[in-house]
Design a protein around this motif. Structure first.
Motif, mmCIF file in Angstrom:
data_model
loop_
_atom_site.group_PDB
_atom_site.id
_atom_site.type_symbol
_atom_site.label_atom_id
_atom_site.label_comp_id
_atom_site.label_asym_id
_atom_site.label_seq_id
_atom_site.Cartn_x
_atom_site.Cartn_y
_atom_site.Cartn_z
ATOM 1 N N GLY A 129 85.720 109.943 65.776
ATOM 2 C CA GLY A 129 85.490 110.357 64.398
ATOM 3 C C GLY A 129 85.559 111.858 64.258
ATOM 4 O O GLY A 129 86.039 112.389 63.248
ATOM 5 N N THR A 130 85.099 112.570 65.284
ATOM 6 C CA THR A 130 85.155 114.032 65.287
ATOM 7 C C THR A 130 86.589 114.522 65.221
ATOM 8 O O THR A 130 86.939 115.337 64.370
ATOM 9 N N ILE A 131 87.438 114.037 66.130
ATOM 10 C CA ILE A 131 88.821 114.511 66.165
ATOM 11 C C ILE A 131 89.563 114.091 64.896
ATOM 12 O O ILE A 131 90.416 114.823 64.395
ATOM 13 N N SER A 132 89.211 112.939 64.337
ATOM 14 C CA SER A 132 89.857 112.495 63.099
ATOM 15 C C SER A 132 89.535 113.448 61.949
ATOM 16 O O SER A 132 90.429 113.855 61.192
ATOM 17 N N LEU A 133 88.261 113.830 61.814
ATOM 18 C CA LEU A 133 87.891 114.767 60.760
ATOM 19 C C LEU A 133 88.501 116.137 61.014
ATOM 20 O O LEU A 133 89.007 116.786 60.083
ATOM 21 N N ASP A 134 88.490 116.595 62.260
ATOM 22 C CA ASP A 134 89.098 117.889 62.577
ATOM 23 C C ASP A 134 90.567 117.937 62.176
ATOM 24 O O ASP A 134 91.046 118.931 61.611
ATOM 25 N N LEU A 135 91.306 116.877 62.493
ATOM 26 C CA LEU A 135 92.722 116.833 62.133
ATOM 27 C C LEU A 135 92.909 116.887 60.618
ATOM 28 O O LEU A 135 93.811 117.563 60.111
ATOM 29 N N ALA A 136 92.051 116.177 59.886
ATOM 30 C CA ALA A 136 92.143 116.182 58.425
ATOM 31 C C ALA A 136 91.804 117.554 57.857
ATOM 32 O O ALA A 136 92.425 118.009 56.879
ATOM 33 N N LEU A 137 90.828 118.243 58.452
ATOM 34 C CA LEU A 137 90.463 119.581 57.992
ATOM 35 C C LEU A 137 91.582 120.580 58.231
ATOM 36 O O LEU A 137 91.843 121.450 57.393
ATOM 37 N N GLU A 138 92.254 120.451 59.375
ATOM 38 C CA GLU A 138 93.292 121.404 59.740
ATOM 39 C C GLU A 138 94.644 121.097 59.108
ATOM 40 O O GLU A 138 95.471 121.994 58.947
ATOM 41 N N HIS A 139 94.862 119.831 58.728
ATOM 42 C CA HIS A 139 96.165 119.437 58.179
ATOM 43 C C HIS A 139 95.987 118.598 56.913
ATOM 44 O O HIS A 139 96.368 117.416 56.877
ATOM 45 N N PRO A 140 95.435 119.200 55.851
ATOM 46 C CA PRO A 140 95.233 118.430 54.616
ATOM 47 C C PRO A 140 96.545 117.969 53.984
ATOM 48 O O PRO A 140 96.547 117.016 53.205
ATOM 49 N N SER A 144 94.502 112.910 54.241
ATOM 50 C CA SER A 144 93.465 113.073 53.219
ATOM 51 C C SER A 144 92.418 111.965 53.297
ATOM 52 O O SER A 144 91.488 111.949 52.488
ATOM 53 N N HIS A 145 92.553 111.077 54.281
ATOM 54 C CA HIS A 145 91.726 109.875 54.319
ATOM 55 C C HIS A 145 91.237 109.633 55.744
ATOM 56 O O HIS A 145 92.038 109.515 56.672
ATOM 57 N N VAL A 146 89.912 109.552 55.925
ATOM 58 C CA VAL A 146 89.309 109.387 57.252
ATOM 59 C C VAL A 146 88.309 108.232 57.231
ATOM 60 O O VAL A 146 87.527 108.094 56.282
ATOM 61 N N LEU A 147 88.335 107.415 58.294
ATOM 62 C CA LEU A 147 87.308 106.399 58.536
ATOM 63 C C LEU A 147 86.532 106.819 59.774
ATOM 64 O O LEU A 147 87.086 106.863 60.874
ATOM 65 N N SER A 148 85.263 107.148 59.602
ATOM 66 C CA SER A 148 84.435 107.598 60.709
ATOM 67 C C SER A 148 83.391 106.549 61.043
ATOM 68 O O SER A 148 82.573 106.185 60.201
ATOM 69 N N LEU A 149 83.417 106.069 62.289
ATOM 70 C CA LEU A 149 82.438 105.108 62.780
ATOM 71 C C LEU A 149 81.471 105.855 63.689
ATOM 72 O O LEU A 149 81.806 106.193 64.821
ATOM 73 N N SER A 150 80.299 106.183 63.170
ATOM 74 C CA SER A 150 79.284 106.908 63.933
ATOM 75 C C SER A 150 79.838 108.203 64.510
ATOM 76 O O SER A 150 79.738 108.460 65.719
ATOM 77 N N GLY A 151 80.427 109.019 63.659
ATOM 78 C CA GLY A 151 81.032 110.264 64.103
ATOM 79 C C GLY A 151 80.061 111.167 64.843
ATOM 80 O O GLY A 151 78.899 111.307 64.469
ATOM 81 N N ALA A 152 80.569 111.804 65.921
ATOM 82 C CA ALA A 152 79.762 112.748 66.702
ATOM 83 C C ALA A 152 79.913 114.127 66.071
ATOM 84 O O ALA A 152 80.676 114.964 66.545
#
Length: 240
Positions: A129-140, A144-152
């Motif tokens: 979940g961390t890397i998924s959000l990081d990628l979305a933050l860096e490459h909007p 634009s859409h993230v599913l985080s399951l208990s993100g660290a």
């Protein structure tokens, strides 16, 4: 004919990465009735083997698409390097930049030369979940859409959010278990419930669209598998 529709199509692929210095495998799940001339939404799943095996991601997708609950979509399940998982997925860790470059410059173009894509969704559990959000933050412009399951969501990834003045194009589904208050990590334990609550507030302050779900459960695939259908419905659900 009915039996053919219910049979899952999962393609096994490998890619030689110059950034990672190794061959990395991934799997493509194709929805029932797949048409190679049609563009589909795609779910890029970190911890790909676990997502398919322990999370039953392709099984859930197949059943829900056939029952008319989900629109057809593709899954690209990216195999994790077990020995390098933390250094690749963890924000600013030693191989984090290399993994991001692999994902953006090598993996995605390879996948999207094989299948036509209309929308991208990033998904991951814990550090996935961390890397998924990081990628979305860096490459909007790409995500634009993230599913985080208990993100660290440790302080380093929160700093990335704080550096963004606004995140109005980001849509995120955050699942966290009420029992995740003392999750074993490399240097002790971490309160993932508190971290997710704080991340929710930070994202909402910057205008992100946050769907936040707290349910009874721990930091494990038993919990995530049970809750995955709701997460998939959030991204690919057929409106009734």
């Amino acid at each position: 004919m009915e039996e053919n529709l219910r049979k899952r199509t999962i393609l096994r692929r490998e890619i030689t990465s110059n950034y990672l210095g190794e061959i990395r495998s991934y799997k493509l799940y194709l929805p029932p009735g797949y048409n190679p001339d049609q563009a589909y939404p795609i779910l890029y799943a970190q911890d790909g083997e676990q997502f398919l095996n322990f999370g039953r991601g392709a099984t859930a997708a197949q059943e829900m698409i056939l029952s008319g609950k989900l629109y057809p979509f593709i899954i690209a399940a990216v195999t994790v390097s077990r020995e390098n998982r933390t250094s690749e997925y963890g924000t600013n860790r030693s191989r984090n930049g290399l993994y991001k470059s692999f994902f953006i410059e090598e993996l995605m173009p390879t996948v999207e030369r094989e299948v036509r894509v209309s929308q991208r969704v990033l998904a991951g559990d814990s550090l996935g979940g961390t890397i998924s959000l990081d990628l979305a933050l860096e490459h909007p412009e790409l995500f634009s859409h993230v599913l985080s399951l208990s993100g660290a969501f440790y302080p380093e990834v929160m700093k990335g959010v704080l550096r963004k003045p606004e995140l109005r194009t980001l849509t995120i589904y955050m699942l966290i278990g009420l029992d995740e208050t003392a999750v074993p990590v490399w240097d002790g334990t971490a309160d993932f419930l508190a971290l997710n609550r704080e991340m929710k507030s930070l994202l909402e302050e910057r205008g992100a669209s946050v769907t936040y779900v707290e349910r009874s459960g721990g930091h494990d695939w038993g919990f995530w598998q049970r809750e995955l259908p709701d997460a998939l419905t959030f991204s690919f659900g057929v409106l009734k």
